[in-house]
Design a protein around this motif. Sequence first.
Motif, PDB file in Angstrom:
ATOM      1  N   LEU A   1      -2.962   4.064   6.578  1.00 34.37           N
ATOM      2  CA  LEU A   1      -2.297   4.858   6.745  1.00 34.37           C
ATOM      3  C   LEU A   1      -2.035   5.530   5.228  1.00 34.37           C
ATOM      4  N   PRO A   2      -1.293   6.875   4.953  1.00 39.00           N
ATOM      5  CA  PRO A   2      -1.146   7.358   3.736  1.00 39.00           C
ATOM      6  C   PRO A   2      -0.005   6.580   3.241  1.00 39.00           C
ATOM      7  N   LEU A   3       0.036   6.587   1.693  1.00 38.55           N
ATOM      8  CA  LEU A   3       1.124   5.472   1.221  1.00 38.55           C
ATOM      9  C   LEU A   3       2.646   6.106   1.788  1.00 38.55           C
ATOM     10  N   GLN A   4       2.870   7.314   1.701  1.00 40.14           N
ATOM     11  CA  GLN A   4       4.354   7.741   2.047  1.00 40.14           C
ATOM     12  C   GLN A   4       4.640   7.217   3.542  1.00 40.14           C
ATOM     13  N   GLU A   5       4.095   6.868   4.323  1.00 39.17           N
ATOM     14  CA  GLU A   5       4.052   6.556   5.623  1.00 39.17           C
ATOM     15  C   GLU A   5       3.884   4.780   5.730  1.00 39.17           C
ATOM     16  N   ALA A   6       3.693   4.046   4.552  1.00 41.17           N
ATOM     17  CA  ALA A   6       3.367   2.665   4.620  1.00 41.17           C
ATOM     18  C   ALA A   6       4.825   1.866   4.059  1.00 41.17           C
ATOM     19  N   ALA A   7       5.690   2.650   3.668  1.00 37.86           N
ATOM     20  CA  ALA A   7       7.075   1.984   3.290  1.00 37.86           C
ATOM     21  C   ALA A   7       7.482   0.938   4.462  1.00 37.86           C
ATOM     22  N   GLY A   8       7.901  -0.405   4.288  1.00 44.50           N
ATOM     23  CA  GLY A   8       8.401  -1.110   5.252  1.00 44.50           C
ATOM     24  C   GLY A   8       7.352  -2.101   5.974  1.00 44.50           C
ATOM     25  N   LEU A   9       6.146  -1.696   5.974  1.00 44.29           N
ATOM     26  CA  LEU A   9       5.147  -2.325   6.667  1.00 44.29           C
ATOM     27  C   LEU A   9       4.594  -3.372   5.830  1.00 44.29           C
ATOM     28  N   ILE A  10       3.499  -4.141   6.389  1.00 43.16           N
ATOM     29  CA  ILE A  10       2.972  -5.174   5.766  1.00 43.16           C
ATOM     30  C   ILE A  10       1.558  -5.083   5.495  1.00 43.16           C
ATOM     31  N   SER A  11       1.129  -5.613   3.956  1.00 41.49           N
ATOM     32  CA  SER A  11      -0.238  -5.249   3.674  1.00 41.49           C
ATOM     33  C   SER A  11      -1.149  -6.544   4.579  1.00 41.49           C
ATOM     34  N   ALA A  12      -2.160  -5.841   5.067  1.00 41.17           N
ATOM     35  CA  ALA A  12      -3.148  -6.551   5.913  1.00 41.17           C
ATOM     36  C   ALA A  12      -4.192  -7.268   4.887  1.00 41.17           C
ATOM     37  N   GLU A  13      -4.258  -7.041   3.544  1.00 40.33           N
ATOM     38  CA  GLU A  13      -5.403  -7.806   2.670  1.00 40.33           C
ATOM     39  C   GLU A  13      -4.732  -7.640   1.487  1.00 40.33           C
TER      40      GLU A  13
END
Length: 155
Positions: A23-35
């Motif tokens: 996802l674009p960074l601006q849409e990633a807040a609150g999610l979990i890193s997959a790697e």
Amino acid sequence: MISVTEAKKIIDQNVYPLKATVLPLQEAAGLISAENIYAEIDIPAFPQSSMDGYAFSYSNWQKDKKLQISREIAAGNNEIFTLNQNEAVRIFTGAPVPPGADTVVMQEKVKLLNNELTIEDENLQSGSNVRPRGSEIKAAALAMGKDSVLTPAAI
């Protein structure tokens, strides 16, 4: 009623990891890193002022002499120049410390009159208030581990 152990077992049997998504960074807040995420560059990428003040060369400074203010450096500034002997620059937090300077004195610890700087900090040492290049994270080092929460600061 079921036990906590049995409830946990039921939950574990009915949950599954989500598929990783780019996802674009601006849409990633609150999610979990997959790697794991590794730094591509040193952070900071340059010697950086850790506060508002004045940058100068500590080894060239004589306590009884005033320094001439030659310019101002804001965070994000990418102007390339070398600080001359007996000069200082007004510098702001996060700004690059220019070549020729190695120390930042806090703005509260100086007197400024007619573009001349007098340092009034008895505890000042060489390298004070300067974050060295790579002092936070070195290039190729682990910057964020897998399964980390993507907070605004992490992003």
